[in-house]
Design a protein around this motif. Structure first.
Motif, PDB file in Angstrom:
ATOM      1  N   VAL A  77       0.859  -1.188   0.000  1.00  0.00           N
ATOM      2  CA  VAL A  77       0.000   0.000   0.000  1.00  0.00           C
ATOM      3  C   VAL A  77       0.890   1.232   0.000  1.00  0.00           C
ATOM      4  O   VAL A  77       1.830   1.328   0.794  1.00  0.00           O
ATOM      5  N   VAL A  78       0.582   2.159  -0.901  1.00  0.00           N
ATOM      6  CA  VAL A  78       1.262   3.454  -0.945  1.00  0.00           C
ATOM      7  C   VAL A  78       0.230   4.530  -0.634  1.00  0.00           C
ATOM      8  O   VAL A  78      -0.788   4.639  -1.328  1.00  0.00           O
ATOM      9  N   LEU A  79       0.456   5.286   0.418  1.00  0.00           N
ATOM     10  CA  LEU A  79      -0.492   6.322   0.823  1.00  0.00           C
ATOM     11  C   LEU A  79      -0.253   7.614   0.054  1.00  0.00           C
ATOM     12  O   LEU A  79       0.893   8.015  -0.174  1.00  0.00           O
ATOM     13  N   LEU A  80      -1.367   8.261  -0.301  1.00  0.00           N
ATOM     14  CA  LEU A  80      -1.335   9.556  -0.971  1.00  0.00           C
ATOM     15  C   LEU A  80      -1.985  10.580  -0.054  1.00  0.00           C
ATOM     16  O   LEU A  80      -3.095  10.345   0.434  1.00  0.00           O
ATOM     17  N   THR A  81      -1.328  11.684   0.190  1.00  0.00           N
ATOM     18  CA  THR A  81      -1.908  12.674   1.083  1.00  0.00           C
ATOM     19  C   THR A  81      -1.399  14.067   0.765  1.00  0.00           C
ATOM     20  O   THR A  81      -0.301  14.232   0.221  1.00  0.00           O
ATOM     21  N   GLY A  99       4.902   2.664   1.491  1.00  0.00           N
ATOM     22  CA  GLY A  99       5.164   3.770   0.583  1.00  0.00           C
ATOM     23  C   GLY A  99       4.320   4.976   0.926  1.00  0.00           C
ATOM     24  O   GLY A  99       3.230   4.847   1.496  1.00  0.00           O
ATOM     25  N   TYR A 100       4.825   6.151   0.572  1.00  0.00           N
ATOM     26  CA  TYR A 100       4.169   7.380   1.002  1.00  0.00           C
ATOM     27  C   TYR A 100       4.484   8.473  -0.009  1.00  0.00           C
ATOM     28  O   TYR A 100       5.654   8.745  -0.292  1.00  0.00           O
ATOM     29  N   LEU A 101       3.423   9.093  -0.571  1.00  0.00           N
ATOM     30  CA  LEU A 101       3.598  10.177  -1.531  1.00  0.00           C
ATOM     31  C   LEU A 101       2.753  11.378  -1.120  1.00  0.00           C
ATOM     32  O   LEU A 101       1.599  11.213  -0.706  1.00  0.00           O
ATOM     33  N   MET A 109       7.996  10.553  -9.560  1.00  0.00           N
ATOM     34  CA  MET A 109       8.128   9.961  -8.230  1.00  0.00           C
ATOM     35  C   MET A 109       7.368   8.647  -8.085  1.00  0.00           C
ATOM     36  O   MET A 109       7.617   7.882  -7.159  1.00  0.00           O
ATOM     37  N   LEU A 110       6.432   8.386  -8.997  1.00  0.00           N
ATOM     38  CA  LEU A 110       5.576   7.208  -8.857  1.00  0.00           C
ATOM     39  C   LEU A 110       6.355   5.898  -8.906  1.00  0.00           C
ATOM     40  O   LEU A 110       6.261   5.068  -7.998  1.00  0.00           O
TER      41      LEU A 110
END
Length: 240
Positions: A77-81, A99-101, A109-110
């Motif tokens: 899981v990659v979080l988007l915030t 993951g964290y974006l 960056m993806l």
């Protein structure tokens, strides 16, 4: 080709991400606008990657991510915030998010973020597997040791000889020593419960051994349960 599910309550964000991911040779398996739908979609499609917004209705991203990670519904899981809050990052790490974006998402960056998240997720899975294997081995060792002790006492031999006997029986039955030991201990534990109930009936109600045994059998029949369950109930009743 890697698969991905996009979760965000803003359709325009989902569309932009889908276009970026397509250019990076990802297959978008589906999209969701809230955490609840994300979980159901992951159960159905089992993606490699979930790109998950944090702030969403119904279930927020962190709550949904916790379920997805715990139930192993995706590789990572990659979080988007839009927020770079430390408490969000700390909770995400505890959950197992890898993951964290921060929005707005830049295409450059993806791919590196997803690659790192996948690699870290694999390392965490391997670590959990090794920890679980070690835990099982410890538990199996305890059961084998207990079976050795019980068998040694019954046979009047050393525990080393008892282990050799367990190994021989396991080979004969084509099973593992741990599985045989667990069955042996369970059977002896059940027998001990019945014997304990009989002993209490003999002492407390002055029954003969034969009548005490018949009493346990009768209780099991009347209550529609096993001898062991009837014995446990008798023990609890007589100890009150």
């Amino acid at each position: 080709m890697r698969t991905v599910i996009i979760v965000d309550d803003e359709p325009i964000t989902r569309m932009d991400l889908a276009e970026m991911l397509a250019e990076l040779d990802f297959t978008v398996l589906g999209e969701a606008g809230d955490g609840f739908d994300a979980i159901e979609l992951c159960r159905a499609r089992r993606p490699d990657v979930v790109l998950m917004d944090v702030k969403m209705p119904v279930f927020d991203g962190l709550t949904a991510a916790e379920t997805i990670v715990a139930d192993d519904l995706a590789e990572c899981v990659v979080l988007l915030t839009a927020f770079g809050q430390r408490d969000i990052v700390e909770r995400a790490n505890r959950i197992g998010v890898t993951g964290y974006l921060v929005k707005p998402i830049e295409q450059r960056m993806l791919l590196p973020t997803i690659e790192v998240a996948l690699a870290q997720s694999r390392r965490l899975r391997q670590s959990r597997r090794e920890a679980e294997q070690a835990r099982r081995q410890v538990e199996e060792s305890k059961v084998i040791a207990r079976a050795q002790g019980l068998l040694a006492k019954e046979m009047g031999v050393s525990e080393t000889q008892a282990y050799q006997e367990l190994r021989r029986m396991a080979m004969d039955k084509r099973t593992t020593i741990a599985a045989l030991a667990a069955a042996f201990v369970e059977q002896r534990t059940r027998r001990q419960e019945v014997d304990q109930a009989k002993s209490l009936l003999q002492r407390r109600r002055r029954m003969s051994e034969s009548n005490a045994y018949k009493y346990v059998v009768r209780e099991a029949q009347q209550q529609g349960c096993s001898m062991e369950e009837a014995a446990r109930r008798i023990i609890a009743e007589l100890r009150e």
